[in-house]
Write a protein that holds these residues in place. Structure first.
Motif, PDB file in Angstrom:
ATOM      1  N   GLN A   1      -3.077 -10.258  -3.835  1.00 51.78           N
ATOM      2  CA  GLN A   1      -4.049  -9.651  -2.941  1.00 51.78           C
ATOM      3  C   GLN A   1      -3.298  -8.777  -1.943  1.00 51.78           C
ATOM      4  O   GLN A   1      -2.239  -9.150  -1.447  1.00 51.78           O
ATOM      5  N   LYS A   2      -3.853  -7.618  -1.662  1.00 48.62           N
ATOM      6  CA  LYS A   2      -3.318  -6.769  -0.602  1.00 48.62           C
ATOM      7  C   LYS A   2      -4.322  -6.739   0.536  1.00 48.62           C
ATOM      8  O   LYS A   2      -5.521  -6.611   0.311  1.00 48.62           O
ATOM      9  N   LYS A   3      -3.788  -6.890   1.757  1.00 47.77           N
ATOM     10  CA  LYS A   3      -4.592  -6.793   2.970  1.00 47.77           C
ATOM     11  C   LYS A   3      -4.020  -5.660   3.790  1.00 47.77           C
ATOM     12  O   LYS A   3      -2.829  -5.649   4.089  1.00 47.77           O
ATOM     13  N   GLY A   4      -4.871  -4.728   4.158  1.00 45.16           N
ATOM     14  CA  GLY A   4      -4.418  -3.611   4.969  1.00 45.16           C
ATOM     15  C   GLY A   4      -5.183  -3.517   6.261  1.00 45.16           C
ATOM     16  O   GLY A   4      -6.368  -3.859   6.323  1.00 45.16           O
ATOM     17  N   VAL A   5      -4.497  -3.064   7.289  1.00 46.87           N
ATOM     18  CA  VAL A   5      -5.138  -2.821   8.575  1.00 46.87           C
ATOM     19  C   VAL A   5      -4.602  -1.512   9.135  1.00 46.87           C
ATOM     20  O   VAL A   5      -3.429  -1.193   8.964  1.00 46.87           O
TER      21      VAL A   5
END
Length: 193
Positions: free
Chosen positions: A27-31
């Motif tokens: 999973q990739k989480k970006g902010v």
């Protein structure tokens, strides 16, 4: 009204596992966060809505940049959320100005996102972090996508600034296994189920 941006920060985390087996597809989480001047800091202004309209181009830019940071394919984005941290000379309502420009910008960048974009905001000093809530982009009841992204900027917001933030993920929590509606079972197309 002109939105004055001091800096932009973008970060992508790649989650391989949470103590269990390594995920087939991490999973990739970006902010992405922008630090902007708060023209209403230090005084009460009855009509703050002009700033909401003025934030729309920044919302679109940040949403596009975050999609690009997560690989560039809007169809791969499965979760989203937003938030704001208002410097201590501002008020909580100044953070609420980000609801429409941030949320609709992500929906526009993703095409057919149906779910309401979850949000949070607070008034705090520089260096404060915020937990941005995440839900599935098309159905808020998809439990596997209930998540958060924690973000902050060490020198922001200054007392007369606001940090506006968008977050996106490319899939469910790694090792999600608490049941409920699955993304593959979304059928009502009502943003909920």
């Amino acid at each position: 009204m002109e939105i004055k941006v001091r800096k932009i920060m973008c970060r992508v985390d790649e989650i391989l596992h949470e103590g269990g087996p390594v995920a087939e597809v991490p999973q990739k989480k970006g902010v992405i966060m922008a630090v902007i001047a708060n023209p209403y800091a230090g005084h009460y202004e009855a009509d703050i809505t002009p700033m909401m309209k003025a934030l729309e181009p920044l919302g679109a830019e940040l949403a596009d940049r975050l999609v690009a940071a997560l690989g560039g394919d809007p169809a791969r984005i499965e979760g989203y959320g937003k938030g704001a941290i208002v410097g201590v000379e501002g008020e909580l309502e100044h953070g609420a100005l980000w609801h429409v420009p941030g949320g609709y910008a992500m929906r526009g960048a993703l095409g057919e996102a149906l779910a309401i974009v979850p949000s949070t905001k607070k008034v705090a000093p520089a260096g404060t972090e915020i937990d941005l809530p995440i839900t599935h982009v098309n159905a808020s009841y998809v439990r596997s996508h209930f998540d958060t992204v924690t973000a902050g900027i060490s020198d922001a917001p200054k007392p007369d600034e606001i940090v506006v933030a968008l977050a996106m993920t490319t899939g469910p929590r790694v090792h999600a296994r608490v049941g409920g509606l699955k993304a593959a079972e979304i059928s009502k197309k009502d943003g909920l189920r």
